[in-house]
Design a protein around this motif. Sequence first.
Motif, PDB file in Angstrom:
ATOM      1  N   TYR A 191      21.252   6.684  -7.560  1.00  0.00           N
ATOM      2  CA  TYR A 191      21.571   5.327  -7.087  1.00  0.00           C
ATOM      3  C   TYR A 191      20.763   4.359  -7.926  1.00  0.00           C
ATOM      4  O   TYR A 191      19.833   4.768  -8.649  1.00  0.00           O
ATOM      5  CB  TYR A 191      21.196   5.167  -5.602  1.00  0.00           C
TER       6      TYR A 191
ATOM      7  N   PRO B 166      20.670   4.014   6.667  1.00  0.00           N
ATOM      8  CA  PRO B 166      21.643   3.603   5.660  1.00  0.00           C
ATOM      9  C   PRO B 166      22.609   2.605   6.284  1.00  0.00           C
ATOM     10  O   PRO B 166      23.044   2.799   7.418  1.00  0.00           O
ATOM     11  CB  PRO B 166      22.366   4.906   5.308  1.00  0.00           C
TER      12      PRO B 166
ATOM     13  N   ASP C  91      23.734  -0.225   1.292  1.00  0.00           N
ATOM     14  CA  ASP C  91      24.514   0.570   0.337  1.00  0.00           C
ATOM     15  C   ASP C  91      25.656  -0.260  -0.269  1.00  0.00           C
ATOM     16  O   ASP C  91      26.818   0.056  -0.089  1.00  0.00           O
ATOM     17  CB  ASP C  91      25.045   1.795   1.087  1.00  0.00           C
TER      18      ASP C  91
ATOM     19  N   TYR D  87      26.083   0.235   5.545  1.00  0.00           N
ATOM     20  CA  TYR D  87      27.187  -0.235   4.705  1.00  0.00           C
ATOM     21  C   TYR D  87      28.090  -1.113   5.565  1.00  0.00           C
ATOM     22  O   TYR D  87      28.665  -0.634   6.532  1.00  0.00           O
ATOM     23  CB  TYR D  87      27.952   0.965   4.151  1.00  0.00           C
TER      24      TYR D  87
ATOM     25  N   ALA E  34      22.225   6.730  -0.098  1.00  0.00           N
ATOM     26  CA  ALA E  34      21.438   5.762   0.665  1.00  0.00           C
ATOM     27  C   ALA E  34      20.325   6.478   1.433  1.00  0.00           C
ATOM     28  O   ALA E  34      19.180   6.013   1.464  1.00  0.00           O
ATOM     29  CB  ALA E  34      22.334   4.980   1.615  1.00  0.00           C
TER      30      ALA E  34
ATOM     31  N   VAL F 174      18.556   0.641   4.081  1.00  0.00           N
ATOM     32  CA  VAL F 174      19.119   0.724   2.743  1.00  0.00           C
ATOM     33  C   VAL F 174      20.509   0.106   2.756  1.00  0.00           C
ATOM     34  O   VAL F 174      21.419   0.627   3.399  1.00  0.00           O
ATOM     35  CB  VAL F 174      19.197   2.187   2.258  1.00  0.00           C
TER      36      VAL F 174
ATOM     37  N   LYS G 269      26.752   7.186   1.540  1.00  0.00           N
ATOM     38  CA  LYS G 269      25.691   7.386   2.535  1.00  0.00           C
ATOM     39  C   LYS G 269      24.619   8.367   2.068  1.00  0.00           C
ATOM     40  O   LYS G 269      23.430   8.136   2.270  1.00  0.00           O
ATOM     41  CB  LYS G 269      26.321   7.890   3.834  1.00  0.00           C
TER      42      LYS G 269
END
Length: 319
Positions: free
Chosen positions: A298, A9, A42, A11, A76, A40, A73
């Motif tokens: 999501y 994940p 996010d 970000y 994600a 991923v 998270k």
Amino acid sequence: MSRLSVVLPAYNEELMVAKTCRVLREVLTEAGISYELVLVNDGSRDNTWEEIVKAGKKDPNILGVHFSRNFGKESAVFAGLAQATGDVVAVMDCDLQHPPETLVEMYHLWEQGYEVIEGVKKSRGKEGFLHKKSAGFFYGIMSKATKVDMQNASDFKMMDRKAVDSILSMPERNMFFRATSSWVGYHTTYVKFEVQEREAGESKWSTWSLVKYAFTNIVAFTTLPLQFVTVGGAICFLCSLVLIVYSLIQYFTGHAVAGYTTLLIVLLLIGSAIMMSLGIIGYYIAKIYEETKRRPRYIVSKIIRGSEDAYDKANHDGR
Ligand code: UDP
Ligand code: MG
């Protein structure tokens, strides 16, 4: 030959994506493990997605998932698990705080037949006194709920396809990944690792977001706080019994006029106890409301596999 998927994940990790992909590729190739990296994004506000696309052009083993906004998270990780195609799936942070060498160690344990391999922190790193205490309280509750010691639990783990499918089949929207992986059971083992320093970028957790995280996950995983309400009620009841006896004695011995202070204190205490209990119950009702809406966990807006667009073939909201 079996294949390992690593879910990452990310970000606001523009500074880490390229490096993490490179390090993982080196470590896994050297260990002779066939792999896939599921990154991923996010809903990052920096160039994380551009970095993932760039990394995908260099390495066809990279799968990039782009969220339509920041979903957190937990979501994600979930999206990563849903997209991963490997026979065994690992989840780790995108900031290299979870050592890649441990990943290889976990893989060998999987080859020996373990189905869930949990990463356990050797120490919790540098933390303030208050942080340590509140984290201790939170994990105390969670440990009771899961009957597994969560004190040093982390999101760094590896799971067999069977365990991944079990987790994916759970319908609830609000999921505490760390505890769920032990809830599903399976043949489990633990690997200790030392949490590394973050090399670039910064931690995404503020004190407030940690408090929110703790509350959400306690409510998502256990109804223990509702029992606090019952216990609190019982304690109040016992105290009032004592007070009733006391005031009756006062009445019969002819000292009944005073006692306004006691009355006020009791009233205030009981009032606040009731309000807090209602708050806790209300919080659960709010969560039930959220779950009944069955919103997607999501929403994915883009997916790439290596340098190709893979959006059409994928599941886009984890339902
Ligand atoms: N992360 C995420 N979404 C968020 C917050 C964090 O995907 O809303 C990712 C982040 O990119 C990192 C991992 O979760 O890969 C752990 O975050 P961080 O390093 O900030 O947490 P810490 O290591 O300080 O606990
Ligand atoms: Mg980190």
